[in-house]
Design an enzyme around this catalytic site. Sequence first.
Site, PDB file in Angstrom:
ATOM      1  N   TYR A 143       0.842  -1.208   0.000  1.00 24.33           N
ATOM      2  CA  TYR A 143       0.000   0.000   0.000  1.00 24.33           C
ATOM      3  C   TYR A 143       0.877   1.259   0.000  1.00 24.33           C
ATOM      4  O   TYR A 143       0.674   2.178  -0.806  1.00 24.33           O
ATOM      5  CB  TYR A 143      -0.908  -0.053   1.226  1.00 24.33           C
TER       6      TYR A 143
ATOM      7  N   LYS B  80       1.317   4.251  -2.852  1.00 24.42           N
ATOM      8  CA  LYS B  80       1.043   5.655  -2.533  1.00 24.42           C
ATOM      9  C   LYS B  80       2.277   6.533  -2.804  1.00 24.42           C
ATOM     10  O   LYS B  80       2.148   7.690  -3.192  1.00 24.42           O
ATOM     11  CB  LYS B  80       0.586   5.790  -1.076  1.00 24.42           C
TER      12      LYS B  80
HETATM   13  P1  NAD Z   1     -12.890   2.881   1.686  1.00 22.93           P
HETATM   14  O1  NAD Z   1     -12.453   1.473   1.583  1.00 22.93           O
HETATM   15  O2  NAD Z   1     -13.839   3.275   2.772  1.00 22.93           O
HETATM   16  O3  NAD Z   1     -13.509   3.371   0.289  1.00 22.93           O
HETATM   17  C1  NAD Z   1     -12.839   3.103  -0.928  1.00 22.93           C
HETATM   18  C2  NAD Z   1     -13.860   3.130  -2.047  1.00 22.93           C
HETATM   19  O4  NAD Z   1     -13.164   2.840  -3.265  1.00 22.93           O
HETATM   20  C3  NAD Z   1     -14.955   2.069  -1.884  1.00 22.93           C
HETATM   21  O5  NAD Z   1     -16.230   2.607  -2.154  1.00 22.93           O
HETATM   22  C4  NAD Z   1     -14.564   1.007  -2.904  1.00 22.93           C
HETATM   23  O6  NAD Z   1     -15.671   0.275  -3.413  1.00 22.93           O
HETATM   24  C5  NAD Z   1     -13.909   1.860  -3.983  1.00 22.93           C
HETATM   25  N1  NAD Z   1     -13.036   1.062  -4.854  1.00 22.93           N
HETATM   26  C6  NAD Z   1     -12.212   0.034  -4.510  1.00 22.93           C
HETATM   27  N2  NAD Z   1     -11.618  -0.471  -5.583  1.00 22.93           N
HETATM   28  C7  NAD Z   1     -12.060   0.259  -6.644  1.00 22.93           C
HETATM   29  C8  NAD Z   1     -11.804   0.189  -8.036  1.00 22.93           C
HETATM   30  N3  NAD Z   1     -10.976  -0.726  -8.557  1.00 22.93           N
HETATM   31  N4  NAD Z   1     -12.414   1.088  -8.851  1.00 22.93           N
HETATM   32  C9  NAD Z   1     -13.271   2.013  -8.323  1.00 22.93           C
HETATM   33  N5  NAD Z   1     -13.562   2.104  -7.022  1.00 22.93           N
HETATM   34  C10 NAD Z   1     -12.963   1.240  -6.177  1.00 22.93           C
HETATM   35  O7  NAD Z   1     -11.555   3.745   1.792  1.00 22.93           O
HETATM   36  P2  NAD Z   1     -11.305   5.230   2.356  1.00 22.93           P
HETATM   37  O8  NAD Z   1     -10.748   5.108   3.719  1.00 22.93           O
HETATM   38  O9  NAD Z   1     -12.473   6.099   2.104  1.00 22.93           O
HETATM   39  O10 NAD Z   1     -10.092   5.645   1.434  1.00 22.93           O
HETATM   40  C11 NAD Z   1     -10.216   6.646   0.428  1.00 22.93           C
HETATM   41  C12 NAD Z   1      -8.832   7.109   0.032  1.00 22.93           C
HETATM   42  O11 NAD Z   1      -8.145   7.652   1.171  1.00 22.93           O
HETATM   43  C13 NAD Z   1      -7.942   5.984  -0.505  1.00 22.93           C
HETATM   44  O12 NAD Z   1      -7.125   6.485  -1.543  1.00 22.93           O
HETATM   45  C14 NAD Z   1      -7.094   5.626   0.695  1.00 22.93           C
HETATM   46  O13 NAD Z   1      -5.912   5.001   0.336  1.00 22.93           O
HETATM   47  C15 NAD Z   1      -6.883   7.009   1.288  1.00 22.93           C
HETATM   48  N6  NAD Z   1      -6.476   7.018   2.677  1.00 22.93           N
HETATM   49  C16 NAD Z   1      -7.287   6.507   3.640  1.00 22.93           C
HETATM   50  C17 NAD Z   1      -6.869   6.545   4.959  1.00 22.93           C
HETATM   51  C18 NAD Z   1      -7.729   6.027   6.064  1.00 22.93           C
HETATM   52  O14 NAD Z   1      -7.281   6.023   7.212  1.00 22.93           O
HETATM   53  N7  NAD Z   1      -8.958   5.596   5.806  1.00 22.93           N
HETATM   54  C19 NAD Z   1      -5.640   7.122   5.300  1.00 22.93           C
HETATM   55  C20 NAD Z   1      -4.836   7.635   4.291  1.00 22.93           C
HETATM   56  C21 NAD Z   1      -5.264   7.592   2.976  1.00 22.93           C
END
Ligand code: NAD
Length: 253
Positions: free
Chosen positions: A152, A156
């Site tokens: 991951y 990133k």
């Molecule tokens: P989440 O898992 O709650 O939501 C991710 C969404 O992306 C889901 O609706 C999923 O169905 C969709 N998805 C997955 N694979 C896909 C694909 N191939 N095509 C289209 N859609 C797809 O995740 P989140 O926590 O909301 O994360 C959102 C962003 O924030 C991501 O880029 C994640 O890496 C980043 N992020 C999250 C955190 C955290 O703590 N949650 C921290 C740092 C960065």
Amino acid sequence: MSGRLSGRGVVVTGVGSGLGRALATEFAAEGAKVLGCDVNDEAGAETMKDIGAYRHTDVSREAEVEALVVDAVERFGRLDVMVNNAAIQVEEQLTETTEEQLDRVLAVNLKGPFFGCKYAVRAMLDSGSGSIVNIASIAAILGNFDGVLAAYGAAKGGVMALTKTIAVRYGRDGIRCNSVCPGDILTPMVEAYFAAAEDPAALRAQAEKEYPLGRLAQPQEIARTALFLASDDACFVTGHDLVADGGLLAVAY
Ligand code: NAD
């Protein structure tokens, strides 16, 4: 309707959950015309029901991302903002990560934003301006303490490098490109991460304790950070990785 993104045509990927849902909601509330996508159609369509349009798109598939951007340009006349948010998280130690797991993480988390940027830049070159926001992570800057985000974090890191290449190459074409590096956000992704631990409550408490603000982020807080980068308020900001981590990176020991 007036707002910081009034009348702007916006694409947000991964709107079915967590941050993507908050991004679509916050951007629409600022007057944007939003086309959201996801692979979870029920959840994605639910997010967009009253605030914009929805289109099924697997961001790891180039043709689907191209069609998504073409759809946005047809609907809105141009693409002003692209937010590459969709991602997956595989929790596995480096030494146990399989090639299949690595391929999947890179396909969604790095190829996805790459395709998103590629087709957004093409559309923005046609219209003469635009702003791209890539959602990266502090996992690209810091090693996480339990070591299960090797794939991951690597993906990133690639997103952050891509951001800079685009900012430098296309700045003179009126295109800005920035990334947001969030700390832990209270979304299903992070809830699943805690749930997979031996002691989920202890891991969560440990994580909260690490943050100088003493808590994890709400999705809306990170969405508002991305909104700043997408909007004209950030008109002289490009090639920047905006850390939104409750002070975590400022901790010395
Ligand atoms: P989440 O898992 O709650 O939501 C991710 C969404 O992306 C889901 O609706 C999923 O169905 C969709 N998805 C997955 N694979 C896909 C694909 N191939 N095509 C289209 N859609 C797809 O995740 P989140 O926590 O909301 O994360 C959102 C962003 O924030 C991501 O880029 C994640 O890496 C980043 N992020 C999250 C955190 C955290 O703590 N949650 C921290 C740092 C960065």
